[in-house]
Enzyme design. Sequence first.
Site, PDB file in Angstrom:
ATOM      1  N   GLU A  58      -9.510   3.928   1.936  1.00  0.00           N
ATOM      2  CA  GLU A  58      -8.929   4.108   0.593  1.00  0.00           C
ATOM      3  C   GLU A  58      -7.888   3.056   0.244  1.00  0.00           C
ATOM      4  OE1 GLU A  58      -7.747   5.470   3.246  1.00  0.00           O
ATOM      5  OE2 GLU A  58      -5.633   5.025   2.980  1.00  0.00           O
ATOM      6  N   LYS A 110       0.849  -1.201   0.000  1.00  0.00           N
ATOM      7  CA  LYS A 110       0.000   0.000   0.000  1.00  0.00           C
ATOM      8  C   LYS A 110       0.881   1.246   0.000  1.00  0.00           C
ATOM      9  CE  LYS A 110      -3.326   2.552   2.940  1.00  0.00           C
ATOM     10  NZ  LYS A 110      -4.242   2.507   4.094  1.00  0.00           N
ATOM     11  N   ARG A 162      -7.782  -0.219   0.634  1.00  0.00           N
ATOM     12  CA  ARG A 162      -8.319  -1.397  -0.055  1.00  0.00           C
ATOM     13  C   ARG A 162      -8.655  -1.074  -1.501  1.00  0.00           C
ATOM     14  NH1 ARG A 162     -12.986  -1.749   4.319  1.00  0.00           N
ATOM     15  NH2 ARG A 162     -11.288  -0.747   5.451  1.00  0.00           N
ATOM     16  N   ASP A 178      -2.406  10.006   4.276  1.00  0.00           N
ATOM     17  CA  ASP A 178      -3.833   9.699   4.405  1.00  0.00           C
ATOM     18  C   ASP A 178      -4.522  10.703   5.327  1.00  0.00           C
ATOM     19  OD1 ASP A 178      -6.313   8.545   4.408  1.00  0.00           O
ATOM     20  OD2 ASP A 178      -5.751   6.780   5.599  1.00  0.00           O
ATOM     21  N   ASP A 220       1.554   5.922   5.886  1.00  0.00           N
ATOM     22  CA  ASP A 220       0.554   5.050   5.272  1.00  0.00           C
ATOM     23  C   ASP A 220       1.081   4.380   3.995  1.00  0.00           C
ATOM     24  OD1 ASP A 220      -1.907   3.896   5.736  1.00  0.00           O
ATOM     25  OD2 ASP A 220      -3.054   5.402   4.637  1.00  0.00           O
ATOM     26  N   LYS A 222     -10.143  12.636   8.617  1.00  0.00           N
ATOM     27  CA  LYS A 222      -9.820  12.113   9.946  1.00  0.00           C
ATOM     28  C   LYS A 222      -9.983  13.237  10.969  1.00  0.00           C
ATOM     29  CE  LYS A 222      -6.529   8.557   8.486  1.00  0.00           C
ATOM     30  NZ  LYS A 222      -7.330   7.390   8.891  1.00  0.00           N
ATOM     31  N   ASP A 271     -12.143   7.342   3.697  1.00  0.00           N
ATOM     32  CA  ASP A 271     -10.967   6.986   4.507  1.00  0.00           C
ATOM     33  C   ASP A 271     -10.623   5.499   4.387  1.00  0.00           C
ATOM     34  OD1 ASP A 271      -8.860   7.400   6.191  1.00  0.00           O
ATOM     35  OD2 ASP A 271     -10.060   7.581   8.032  1.00  0.00           O
TER      36      ASP A 271
HETATM   37  N1  BES Z   1      -4.457   4.228   6.959  1.00  0.00           N
HETATM   38  C1  BES Z   1      -5.629   3.949   7.698  1.00  0.00           C
HETATM   39  C2  BES Z   1      -5.421   2.854   8.745  1.00  0.00           C
HETATM   40  C3  BES Z   1      -4.490   3.187   9.875  1.00  0.00           C
HETATM   41  C4  BES Z   1      -4.998   3.647  11.063  1.00  0.00           C
HETATM   42  C5  BES Z   1      -3.139   2.984   9.755  1.00  0.00           C
HETATM   43  C6  BES Z   1      -4.160   3.931  12.112  1.00  0.00           C
HETATM   44  C7  BES Z   1      -2.304   3.275  10.802  1.00  0.00           C
HETATM   45  C8  BES Z   1      -2.813   3.742  11.981  1.00  0.00           C
HETATM   46  C9  BES Z   1      -6.735   3.473   6.752  1.00  0.00           C
HETATM   47  O1  BES Z   1      -6.710   4.030   5.498  1.00  0.00           O
HETATM   48  C10 BES Z   1      -8.027   3.877   7.374  1.00  0.00           C
HETATM   49  O2  BES Z   1      -8.265   5.040   7.488  1.00  0.00           O
HETATM   50  N2  BES Z   1      -8.837   2.888   7.744  1.00  0.00           N
HETATM   51  C11 BES Z   1     -10.088   3.142   8.352  1.00  0.00           C
HETATM   52  C12 BES Z   1     -11.112   2.263   7.691  1.00  0.00           C
HETATM   53  C13 BES Z   1     -12.524   2.585   8.090  1.00  0.00           C
HETATM   54  C14 BES Z   1     -12.925   3.944   7.541  1.00  0.00           C
HETATM   55  C15 BES Z   1     -13.416   1.514   7.571  1.00  0.00           C
HETATM   56  C16 BES Z   1      -9.978   2.828   9.836  1.00  0.00           C
HETATM   57  O3  BES Z   1      -9.299   1.848  10.181  1.00  0.00           O
HETATM   58  O4  BES Z   1     -10.525   3.583  10.635  1.00  0.00           O
HETATM   59 ZN    ZN Z   2      -4.903   4.646   4.813  1.00  0.00          ZN
HETATM   60 MN    MN Z   3      -7.719   5.887   5.407  1.00  0.00          MN
END
Ligand code: BES
Ligand code: ZN
Ligand code: MN
Length: 477
Positions: free
Chosen positions: A329, A244, A331, A249, A268, A256, A327
């Site tokens: 993104e 990835k 996947r 992000d 990220d 966020k 968010d």
């Molecule tokens: N990059 C984040 C996941 C992440 C969170 C990495 C904390 C490192 C530390 C990912 O893109 C994300 O935002 N995931 C969301 C998914 C949700 C919106 C379904 C999450 O985990 O909150």
């Molecule tokens: Zn992310």
């Molecule tokens: Mn994200």
Amino acid sequence: MQFKISTPSVKKTTILIVAHDKQLSNSGILSPKELSFASCEMKDGKNIIGINQYLRHIYIVVPPTDSNKIPISEAIRRIGCSLKDLLNKHNEVSVLISNLSSESFAAYYLAEGIALSAYQFLKYFADAKKKANTLTTIEFDKKSITIKDLNQLSIITEAVGIARNLVNEPMNALNAVQLSEQIIAMGKASGFKTTILNKTQISKEKMGGILAVNRGSIDPPTFSIMEHKPTKSLNKLPIVLVGKGIVYDTGGLSLKPTLNSMDRMKSDMSGAALVSAAMYAIAKMKLPLHVIALVPATDNRPGENAYVPGDVIKMYDGTTVEVLNTDAEGRIILADALHWAKRYKPELVLDFATLTGAAAAITGAEALVYMGTAADATKQAFEKYGYLQYERMVQLPLWSEYGDMIQSDIADLKNVGGAYGGAITAGKFLEHFTSYPWLHFDIAGVSYTTTKKNYHSVGGTAFGLRMLLDYLLHYGK
Ligand code: BES
Ligand code: ZN
Ligand code: MN
């Protein structure tokens, strides 16, 4: 860190690895007084004993015998961390390791611990020179390591540094194009082949996932393809790594919350850093494996043209996806890369991604979570090397009920599941785009640390890279 094999001398600061004091007395390096001091300290259970001789320091390292909670390799690496601090405190530039114990890899592990903890990211400091470690070279006497292992140690610890550097580099110095340039440079330095698709080519390919996430960005996306193809390889069909590459992000329009949640989001692209550093090591070690790595890259941010919650996008493989949270993104860009991987009819596909906070919520910083469709033997091997490298992992199930949670009312899939099981529903989303044995490693909890821990300094950890390389080093054996 430089590594070399050289001859011991009475002027060189030396580390002696011993299991008991008899090995010390046989060595003839210590005076009777020093010997009795060392024996006393060993009886007290000390793991590091320092002796200040006239021309040099001697450090006696005693690996613990009761390290049944952690593998002996890890116990010795951690001693390496403490030694690294001592050596720098004494302004040592080089040190020689002599292993007198019967643990044949003790010198390797100790040097690994020293090298991993000696990593520094100083380029933005005015007084970088002053802050830098004095220690630059680890020497071994010829009984303590083989040339092959020395070479491997040197390449793997260098690769860890490369991955950490990429993660630590802020977004204003590492956008998607700059990441692809770094990948080209790594290919040149190590010998793997690179092909980079630019935005025009990505559009021509109709990689709808990458393009959707990139819409809010002012910087174009990239899709990097790396290939290591030796003339003789143990695998008939390639192993494909996918990382990835979200260089930042913000969450996009599903922004966020500001309070700290974005602070580490330059990391990220840790999956991208991990797989490209792995390719560097694979090429440098000339592994007899055909390996390809794919890095879809862009930042994720709100912008005038950004994709919005409710959008239905068409992915590279034709699947339609209802985006309910911009968010989620990672996947979306990974799905296009996983579809691209099908063209190789791969033997095995491994993706590494900081995909979900939910994965971090399960294991914290102690382990990554993984899931996938690869054979049980493959999973067992990963768990084994994960344990030995102390980059542990826990498997989550891909039961079909989790797939039900990402069914959309108006499209083939939606990009979020419910409030719970988020690490798995993300995995189910990815699985939809695979057609080969595959494992997904969610490194969100482990890729970055805000406090120093053992040989992980603040910032990128490269967690997962050493276990991946260990797995590949044993592939087909
Ligand atoms: N990059 C984040 C996941 C992440 C969170 C990495 C904390 C490192 C530390 C990912 O893109 C994300 O935002 N995931 C969301 C998914 C949700 C919106 C379904 C999450 O985990 O909150
Ligand atoms: Zn992310
Ligand atoms: Mn994200």
